[in-house]
Design a protein around this motif. Structure first.
Motif, PDB file in Angstrom:
ATOM      1  N   ASP A  57      -9.136  52.051-107.452  1.00 58.64           N
ATOM      2  CA  ASP A  57      -8.832  52.323-106.036  1.00 58.64           C
ATOM      3  C   ASP A  57      -9.201  53.748-105.647  1.00 58.64           C
ATOM      4  O   ASP A  57      -9.697  54.003-104.554  1.00 58.64           O
ATOM      5  N   GLU A  58      -8.932  54.680-106.558  1.00 60.52           N
ATOM      6  CA  GLU A  58      -9.249  56.095-106.283  1.00 60.52           C
ATOM      7  C   GLU A  58     -10.772  56.264-106.161  1.00 60.52           C
ATOM      8  O   GLU A  58     -11.256  57.002-105.306  1.00 60.52           O
ATOM      9  N   SER A  72     -11.952  54.879-102.967  1.00 65.87           N
ATOM     10  CA  SER A  72     -11.572  55.803-101.880  1.00 65.87           C
ATOM     11  C   SER A  72     -12.590  56.925-101.757  1.00 65.87           C
ATOM     12  O   SER A  72     -12.883  57.381-100.652  1.00 65.87           O
ATOM     13  N   ARG A  96     -15.384  55.480 -99.817  1.00 65.64           N
ATOM     14  CA  ARG A  96     -15.049  55.330 -98.394  1.00 65.64           C
ATOM     15  C   ARG A  96     -15.024  56.698 -97.722  1.00 65.64           C
ATOM     16  O   ARG A  96     -15.557  56.879 -96.632  1.00 65.64           O
TER      17      ARG A  96
END
Ligand SMILES: O=P(O)(O)OC[C@H]1O[C@H](OP(=O)(O)OP(=O)(O)O)[C@H](O)[C@@H]1O
Ligand SMILES: O=C(O)c1cc(=O)[nH]c(=O)[nH]1
Ligand SMILES: [Mg+2]
Length: 194
Positions: free
Chosen positions: A4-5, A8, A11
């Motif tokens: 997820d990191e 991110s 993104r």
């Protein structure tokens, strides 16, 4: 780093693109990971490279003597992985269509090499780079990448350690879904169109 990191980071740098893309392999996709945008922040590039190095099992990592990457996409992340592993990093490029070492780069016969890519989709570029490295005398003991878009489906012929594995569908020219067929494709990468 957690998956997820890492996503991110993609993104945050607007590197996750949606549209209609012609990929290096000639396949089409509605998604494109513009790794150059992620890597344009040197601290982020360095952080991601350390995370890649940590993905490689210690017994493999300790054997690596050189990093070699396929240009253009692999150059920055390869250099940063070289820094993380404290080994030299060089790149192969294809000014005439086939990957080769240029610019005075050379391998000592038997050098144990980590091949580092930015993104792997079909694995074609990675396999071509591995072939070029082996023809130059290197022994490719593993491969690594920021992203494996095949979600583990590719076979590079060597152990492969991507930071993140994702499944973004790709389509042959003659099997485009209607929403892609309705829009012109853009080709962000540098491989010449066959
Ligand atoms: O696994 P594959 O199907 O080969 O696709 C992935 C390859 O495509 C991109 O490079 P590209 O050829 O677009 O050129 P670039 O590195 O110069 O951007 C990317 O950097 C990988 O090298
Ligand atoms: O397959 C490719 O050419 C490719 C896919 C992707 O998501 N990003 C990229 O830089 N290349
Ligand atoms: Mg590339």
């Amino acid at each position: 780093m957690l998956e997820d990191e890492i996503l991110s980071e993609f993104r945050a740098s607007q590197a996750l693109l949606e549209g209609h893309f012609l990929l290096s392999s000639g396949r089409h996709s509605a998604h494109y990971l513009q790794c150059a945008r992620v890597l344009m922040d040197p601290m982020r590039a360095s952080r991601l490279a350390v995370a890649i190095a940590q993905k490689i099992p210690r017994e493999v990592r300790s054997q690596i003597q050189k990093v070699v990457s396929p240009a253009m996409g692999g150059v920055i992340i390869g250099h940063e992985v070289g820094r993380a592993l404290n080994v030299e990093a060089m790149f192969v490029e294809r000014p005439t269509g086939t990957f080769e070492l240029r610019r005075g780069f050379a391998l000592t016969p038997g050098d144990k090499v980590l091949m580092v890519e930015d993104v792997v989709t079909t694995g074609l570029s990675s396999r071509e780079a591995i072939k070029a490295i082996e023809e130059a005398g290197g022994e490719v003991i593993a491969a690594a990448a920021l992203i494996d878009r095949s979600a583990g489906a590719v076979d590079l012929g060597v152990p492969f350690f991507p930071l993140v594995a994702l499944n973004f569908p790709t389509y042959a020219e003659d099997e485009l879904p209607p929403e892609l067929a309705a829009t012109p494709a853009v080709k962000p990468g540098s491989r010449a169109v066959a």
